[in-house]
Design an enzyme around this catalytic site. Structure first.
Site, mmCIF file in Angstrom:
data_model
loop_
_atom_site.group_PDB
_atom_site.id
_atom_site.type_symbol
_atom_site.label_atom_id
_atom_site.label_comp_id
_atom_site.label_asym_id
_atom_site.label_seq_id
_atom_site.Cartn_x
_atom_site.Cartn_y
_atom_site.Cartn_z
ATOM 1 N N ASP A 30 0.863 -1.176 0.000
ATOM 2 C CA ASP A 30 0.000 0.000 0.000
ATOM 3 C C ASP A 30 0.906 1.235 0.000
ATOM 4 O O ASP A 30 2.113 1.136 0.258
ATOM 5 C CB ASP A 30 -0.872 -0.032 1.248
ATOM 6 C CG ASP A 30 -1.764 1.195 1.383
ATOM 7 O OD1 ASP A 30 -2.272 1.661 0.352
ATOM 8 O OD2 ASP A 30 -1.915 1.699 2.504
ATOM 9 N N THR B 127 -0.312 4.931 1.119
ATOM 10 C CA THR B 127 -0.613 5.844 2.210
ATOM 11 C C THR B 127 -0.477 5.148 3.555
ATOM 12 O O THR B 127 -1.141 4.159 3.822
ATOM 13 C CB THR B 127 -2.040 6.414 2.058
ATOM 14 O OG1 THR B 127 -2.154 7.030 0.791
ATOM 15 C CG2 THR B 127 -2.342 7.414 3.154
ATOM 16 N N ARG C 271 -2.383 15.305 -1.888
ATOM 17 C CA ARG C 271 -3.773 14.816 -1.890
ATOM 18 C C ARG C 271 -4.694 16.033 -1.934
ATOM 19 O O ARG C 271 -4.522 16.971 -1.158
ATOM 20 C CB ARG C 271 -4.041 13.985 -0.634
ATOM 21 C CG ARG C 271 -3.229 12.704 -0.583
ATOM 22 C CD ARG C 271 -3.147 12.167 0.821
ATOM 23 N NE ARG C 271 -4.447 11.751 1.335
ATOM 24 C CZ ARG C 271 -4.809 10.480 1.510
ATOM 25 N NH1 ARG C 271 -3.974 9.521 1.194
ATOM 26 N NH2 ARG C 271 -5.981 10.163 2.011
ATOM 27 N N ASP D 207 -4.537 6.355 -4.752
ATOM 28 C CA ASP D 207 -4.301 7.706 -5.250
ATOM 29 C C ASP D 207 -4.457 7.789 -6.764
ATOM 30 O O ASP D 207 -4.465 6.786 -7.487
ATOM 31 C CB ASP D 207 -2.888 8.161 -4.881
ATOM 32 C CG ASP D 207 -2.779 8.513 -3.404
ATOM 33 O OD1 ASP D 207 -3.752 9.076 -2.871
ATOM 34 O OD2 ASP D 207 -1.752 8.209 -2.801
#
Length: 1095
Positions: free
Chosen positions: A410, A412, A632, A715
């Site tokens: 992953d 984040t 983000r 993302d």
């Protein structure tokens, strides 16, 4: 449509079973069906065994292992006259092994029993009638009881909140035990029950609650309360879950709706999937092979025994007269040779049972537990900042850590810190924020350019000044807005509305320090905390909230005073993964009703009013720039509602909330969707999620070791690509194969709305892009220094994972150095992990930190959870828990290497020592005409495996090291090579010299001084050491030079340090990703440029 409705009805069952009354007194009438008509008792049990079932269940588990079952059969046969040894000596080792394993199981289960007993005997106050609350054990709580829970205590069951010490019925709940999140969550009682906030108010309370059946979903709840003839909807906002804790609230009253194993906490307490290592599976095959070999040897001996026995008495003549074949028992009777041969087969199966290592399983379990203990105690993998060590949650997979081929990660919270900092924003088409992100620095490096010196130096200067005053979550610097200067901007009204929205539209909980009056926030996500902190630092401080209003303290820059503004909170439209936005409807002090909304750009731009196109275009451009910088983003917009429009919406929204039908969520979402339209754009936020410390270096080291790394992130593609460059998964010059459906023809089809045509065209486009990518990659036979990376978005991945496409996609992905999957859903992460396992047939490791990574962790051969800011759900589903991604380097390359080698050597040695022992028994049997007589004493046979040879091999499995931890992190060779041919040959030669001379020593009957000198002198003069001394002194290799310089104390010399840092260049394996690959690629590029210039 009917099928869809039926599925939902199956998912949500409303039944009379969970329709019950709130009792105003303890009544056996109301509780008569507890435990008989479906209601569970509140006591819970997590034990595997009970006092009655321990022995039978544990024995069953033990004898499911084929080796144990074989020894049980052998032990039973040892009770017959066929046994070559006494029954006690045969059964004793088996009993020791079984007893040791059962004792281990029993101790573990007893600990669980003690935990259950402690939990079930906790005390809480329960209403027993006439307003009297009695202290009661959790075990005795029943459905319908009214419970009073006080501050810092756990909730004993799933309850509906009735009231609290706060007038508006709110309470703060910590759910660490459920999902690991330390952020406090706000729960709020229905308005009709707020008044019953004292013990005496419960004298005449008797109402009915109807709700859904027990289920495992922590975040949804549907029900209604019948109160004084009216019906009121119940939602997760009123639900208090067992094992969560009451915080910052003096007390609450609640009614119990689910007890015991019906509670959501226990519904979620499922056993993790069983994982077995590849070595353990191979070990089972070796045991089957040994058992087959044992059977063949026993058959061979029995046939020869039968032939020789038959020939002992032929035509009245005794061949082996000393055995008295004329008076033999049935076991040696020449007249019944076939039957005697069969009985001998049974005897031989018992006698040769020592080919099978009886203590192998228990020894391996002990070794793995001790290895896991060493992993847990490794100070090099302890994170001081979070005070969290590495924790091997299962010891079954220790050796798998040294066999990892592919890592699926992953982004984040795993590669990044998940500690958001507000760094930039776009308001009314103007970009604000002058900070430089890590990704921007990496982009500048990859382009060979320098950052703007003024920004870079200025940023450093400011950083030096503000280091001591850094505010967590806020890294925004822009003199145009800070210190109240926004009042001088031409778009100041929109700036004011922008930060007001950040201060109002959220679910954060403020905590005010009584002494300093400083406000801190508990937020459900780091993003929300960063937004509220940014608003506070820029003069819009969120101060208090209640069920009906939100208070914001605004600083007026012109008058330099703080103005308190109170907003009436009318409705909250909560965030969900499908909506990708949240909104609140508030009433300003001036009387205007406002809809404030924030969400992902993919959904927000569709809901904007067709005005201010220029601002929209500029905001889109800024969002793309922020994404390129690895930030983000969220879009902020608002709308002014008139009274009539809001009234119509409110009626529709409340009707949807009151509904307890299966489509309640759809009705709520439809109502929210109807009002969240024609919004006016304010701007966009940009927060930075920094890379964790040591991530690029860790990835580089793993790449040198030949481990492939895939990134599965939620993302956007631009953000994922730039994070890939920042952590060296991507580099300049690497060919990017991008698979995306964001193309004009597909977008045009989507606007038409023909789903079949869209699906068909999209799938074909994905297949075409995959095939084009495969054609770009040269075949293995053709040498190439070019490296490739696959980057695929979520829509494309949906089609790439279909049965007729996934093999092509996997073929492309495996040939590439890096794979990045963008906008991946939790299900897609799990499916990609499964695909990699199926295709490579090698060990896969998944690493993540959030609840959305659980499927991926459970699907992989090894799941590693990071105990980060997203809670502990990933950790609870993992096999190993670490605090930082960089610890993966030591976990795999040091502990993985050691554990893999130790377990492998241990298993090999176990089989070696047992085969050696078994062969001597067989050879003696052949010498003794396969008579079935053992060469050794009964007890010597029994103690061989259990005592004399088990402890040394356990020590080997726990402590042996082929190289130190430092060398584990330095030396990598291709295809597992550990030495050069010359060194290998000399070692083999040395071993042969030792063996033949030792054999000579065994053959000598009479030693003289001359023999001692010649034999032991030949052994002492080791050829290897002589070869090594000459080679190091006169023909040193690169690593020999480094060792000499380190030995002479020159390790700190700059030149030596340069040599040490460039040791990777001696590796024969070509690296495609990592810092080293980037450095090598840059060197090759410079070399090519110089060659061109010279030409």
């Amino acid at each position: 449509m009917a099928r869809r409705t039926r599925r939902k009805l199956e998912k949500l069952k409303l039944s009379a079973l969970y329709s019950f009354a709130l009792c105003h007194r303890g009544s056996s009438e109301d509780h008569s069906k507890i435990g008989t008509a479906g209601y569970q008792l509140n006591g819970v049990s997590t034990t595997k065994y009970s006092l009655v079932t321990f022995v039978p269940k544990s024995l069953f588990e033990q004898f499911r292992r084929v080796a144990n079952f074989y020894f049980l059969v052998s032990g039973i046969l040892a009770l017959t006259p066929l046994a070559p040894y006494t029954a006690v000596s045969a059964l004793a080792p088996l009993c020791v092994v079984i007893a040791a394993t059962m004792a281990k199981e029993g101790i573990e289960d007893w600990r669980r029993k003690q935990q259950d007993h402690e939990l079930n005997n906790r005390i809480v106050k329960v209403h027993r009638g006439n307003g009297y609350f009695e202290e009661t054990k959790w075990n005795d709580i029943k459905v319908g009881d009214i419970v009073k829970v006080e501050k810092d205590n756990f909730f004993p069951a799933d309850m509906i909140l009735l009231s609290s010490n706060y007038s508006d019925g709110i309470c703060y709940v910590e759910t660490t035990n459920l999902d690991g999140e330390t952020n406090l969550k706000v729960k709020q009682a229905l308005e009709v029950t707020l008044d019953i906030n004292e013990d005496t108010n419960f004298r005449n309370v008797r109402q009915t609650i109807k709700c859904e059946d027990p289920n495992a979903n922590l975040y949804s709840f549907v029900g209604r309360m019948e109160w004084n003839g009216d019906q009121y909807p119940l939602s997760p906002q009123q639900l208090l879950l067992r094992d969560s804790k009451l915080r910052n609230t003096e007390f609450i009253y609640g009614v119990v709706i689910f007890t015991g194993h019906d509670t959501k906490a226990m519904q979620n307490a499922t056993d993790p999937p069983s994982k077995r290592s590849k070595i353990e599976k191979k070990m089972d095959k070796i045991i089957y092979f040994l058992m087959s070999s044992l059977l063949i040897i026993a058959l061979l001996g029995s046939v020869l025994f039968g032939i020789w026995t038959k020939e002992d008495l032929k035509d009245g003549v005794m061949k082996r007269w000393y055995l008295r074949p004329d008076a033999a028992t049935i076991y040696y009777d020449p007249k019944q040779a076939a039957l005697a041969s069969f009985f001998h087969l049974l005897t031989a199966l018992m006698l040769y049972s020592y080919f099978i290592p009886i203590s192998l399983y228990i020894s391996i379990e002990m070794v793995k537990i001790l290895q896991a203990l060493f992993i847990n105690q490794d100070i090099q993998m302890y994170d001081e900042e979070s005070d969290k060590p590495t924790h091997a949650r299962t010891s079954n997979l220790n050796e798998e850590l040294g066999m990892v081929d592919t890592i699926l990660s992953d982004k984040t919270g795993t590669l990044t810190c998940n500690m958001m900092e507000f760094i930039k924003c776009s308001i009314a088409g103007t970009a604000y924020g002058q900070g430089v992100t890590e990704v921007e620095r990496a982009m500048a490096m990859r382009k060979g350019a320098q950052l703007d010196a003024e920004i870079e130096n200025g940023g450093d200067k400011e950083k030096n000044i503000d280091d001591n005053h850094h505010i967590k979550g806020f890294n925004f610097k822009d003199p145009r807005i800070m210190d109240g200067n926004w009042i001088h901007e031409p778009n100041r009204d929109m700036i004011r509305d922008f930060f007001r929205l950040l201060a109002i539209c959220h679910t954060c909980i403020p905590e005010v320090d009584d002494e300093t009056e400083k406000v801190s926030y508990e937020a459900e996500s780091p993003d929300e905390a960063a937004f509220v902190i940014a608003a506070r630092e820029l003069g819009f401080e969120f101060y208090k909230r209640s069920q009906r209003n939100i208070i914001v303290r605004e600083r007026d820059p012109t008058r330099n005073v703080v103005e308190v503004r109170k907003y009436d909170l009318l409705n909250m439209l909560e965030f969900s993964s499908s909506r990708k936005r949240m909104s609140v409807i508030v009433k300003e002090p001036e009387g205007r009703v406002l809809l404030l909304s924030k969400g992902a750009d993919s959904v927000m731009f569709k809901r904007l009013a067709p005005t201010a196109k220029k601002i929209e275009e500029e905001t889109r451009r800024h969002i793309n720039e922020y994404a390129d910088s690895g930030l983000r983003t969220l879009v902020l917009a608002y709308r002014v509602l008139d009274e009539k429009e809001y009234r119509e919406f409110n009626e529709k929204f409340n009707a949807a909330k009151v509904s307890v039908s299966a489509d309640r969520d759809e009705k709520i979402e439809k109502a929210a969707d109807s009002i969240e339209r024609d919004l006016l754009l304010l701007g966009a936020t940009a927060v930075e999620d920094k890379l964790q410390k040591g991530v690029p270096e860790c990835i580089d080291k793993l790449a040198q070791a030949g481990v492939k790394i895939w990134v599965l992130t939620g993302d956007k593609m631009e953000t994922a690509i730039n994070i890939g460059f920042a952590c060296s998964l991507l580099r300049q010059g690497m060919t990017q194969i991008i698979i995306s459906l964001e193309q004009p023809d597909i977008i045009a089809l989507e606007k038409n709305g023909d789903k079949e045509a869209i699906a068909k065209a999209s799938k074909q486009r994905v297949m075409d892009q995959i095939e084009d990518g495969i054609k770009q990659i040269p075949p293995p036979s053709q040498f190439s220094t070019e490296s490739f990376a696959v980057i695929i978005d979520s829509k494309s991945l949906t089609y790439a994972l279909e049965d007729d496409v996934k093999w092509k996609f996997s073929d492309l992905a495996i040939k590439c150095a890096s794979v990045i999957c963008c906008r991946s859903s939790p299900k897609q992460k799990a499916l990609v992990t499964r695909l990699v396992k199926q295709v490579t047939r090698k060990v896969t490791l998944a690493i993540g930190d959030g609840a959305n990574d659980v499927g991926m962790l459970q699907e992989a051969d090894i799941g590693v959870g990071i105990s980060g800011a997203e809670g502990m759900q990933a950790v609870m589903a993992s096999d190993v828990a670490i605090a930082q991604f960089r610890f993966l380097e030591r976990l795999l390359l040091v502990h993985g290497h050691w554990c893999y080698r130790r377990i492998s050597l241990m298993i090999c040695y176990f089989f070696y020592k047992n085969v050696t022992f078994g062969v001597t028994i067989f050879l003696y049997e052949a010498f003794a005409s396969f008579s079935g007589m053992p060469a050794y004493n009964d007890w010597l046979l029994s103690l061989y495996n259990v005592f004399f040879t088990s402890l040394p091999v356990i020590a080997l499995g726990v402590f042996d090291q082929d190289v130190s931890a430092r060398l584990c992190l330095q030396a990598f060779r291709q295809n597992g090579q550990v030495a050069g041919l010359d060194a290998l040959g000399v070692v083999m030669y040395t071993c042969i010299v030792w063996v033949v001379n030792c054999q000579m020593a065994l053959s000598v009957n009479y030693f003289t001084i001359i023999q001692h000198i010649f034999i032991w002198g030949s052994i002492v003069v080791v050829p290897y050491f002589g070869y090594a001394a000459i080679q190091i002194r006169f023909f040193p290799m690169f690593h020999n030079k480094i060792q000499w310089k380190r030995y002479l104390g020159k390790a700190e010399d700059p030149e030596v340090a340069r040599q040490l840092s460039s040791r990777h260049r001696t590796s024969s394996q070509q690296r495609m990703v990592g810092i080293s690959a980037r450095r090598d690629g840059k060197a090759m590029q410079i070399t090519r440029e110089i060659s061109l210039e010279l030409q």
